[in-house]
Write an enzyme that holds these catalytic residues in place. Sequence first.
Site, short mmCIF file in Angstrom:
data_model
loop_
_atom_site.label_atom_id
_atom_site.label_comp_id
_atom_site.label_asym_id
_atom_site.label_seq_id
_atom_site.Cartn_x
_atom_site.Cartn_y
_atom_site.Cartn_z
N ASP A 54 -5.85 -5.96 48.87
CA ASP A 54 -7.04 -6.54 48.24
C ASP A 54 -8.11 -5.46 48.09
OD1 ASP A 54 -7.63 -6.29 50.92
OD2 ASP A 54 -8.50 -8.30 51.15
N GLU A 125 -5.23 -11.22 57.34
CA GLU A 125 -5.96 -10.64 58.48
C GLU A 125 -6.13 -11.64 59.62
OE1 GLU A 125 -9.66 -9.24 56.89
OE2 GLU A 125 -8.66 -7.81 55.54
N GLU A 192 -5.86 -1.28 61.87
CA GLU A 192 -6.83 -0.52 61.09
C GLU A 192 -8.04 -0.14 61.94
OE1 GLU A 192 -7.96 -2.21 57.29
OE2 GLU A 192 -9.40 -0.59 56.93
O1 KIV Z 1 -6.24 -3.82 51.21
C1 KIV Z 1 -5.83 -2.80 51.78
O2 KIV Z 1 -5.69 -1.73 51.19
C2 KIV Z 1 -5.52 -2.89 53.20
C3 KIV Z 1 -5.26 -1.62 53.93
C4 KIV Z 1 -6.55 -0.99 54.30
C5 KIV Z 1 -4.40 -1.82 55.10
O3 KIV Z 1 -5.53 -3.95 53.75
#
Ligand code: KIV
Length: 302
Positions: A54, A125, A192
Amino acid sequence: MSSNGTGPTPKRVTVPWLREARAEDRRIAMVTAYDAPSARLADAAGIDAILVGDSIGSNVLGFANELPVTMDDMVRATRAVSGAAYRALVVADMPFGSYQCNEDEAVANAVRLVKEGGAQAVKFEGAGRALALIERLSHCGIPVMGHVGFTPQSTHALGGARVQGKTRASAQAILDAAREIQFAGAFSIVLELIPAPLARTITGSLTIPTIGIGSGPHCDGQVQIWHDILGLGGERTFRHVRRYANLGPLIRDAIASYALDVQGGQFPTMEHAVSMDLDQLDNLDGDERFPSEAQKEESGEG
Ligand code: KIV
């Protein structure tokens, strides 16, 4: 041989392949991609997994962050990526608002990413209320990648992109969340922006592959943002990024040369064009800018 030359390469990287990679201590290389040309390049380069993140919000769509990204944005981008990646596992992010409100809606949204987008797995998440969804999707046959540490969709609550888990209590909370996510059925988890020692502890406590970003060298794999590692993100730099190319200035200079050529009349030339039998143009109606020979003669120009 695999992309890193250390093991057998299947036709398509699968969820079991990632599990085996961890068991055999092979590192997993993942990168984001948001469109077909990038996915094609990543796939040809031997990337194991592509994340349609995203993060398309800030990297491609011009938003300040991920929050405005919609399901339609994600489905379209996932479709483009999955149509161009033949080897890499394609994981699609569930955007903000697509799984937090209602579990049935969340299942329907995950199904869209698989059915319309062609994703092989989805990512979302957090733990807590997300655990029931991980369990349900896993039972439906949709593999889920979890995501803990800094979770960008909670950027307002967390006070921006900053390292999480530096205190005993917050480190414990992240470790607990990671364990719960594994227990709920996730096949892998993104860590992260957490300190490297915590990432090592979590990786050692889990049996599923951990994929780090900004979390040091002890994870089972790494994910990075396409624009960051290729120098397409403007002037911004992050401690956790290694820039493998600086394409931004290269592209800018190439486009400047193109603009100058067009503006100066050096491009296109007849080399880039098709000619025709000029007789076919005689007496063409409305051709005032380039009159035919007959028209020129008639007007006394010839
Ligand atoms: O959206 C994204 O690029 C992510 C990465 C930072 C893991 O979730």
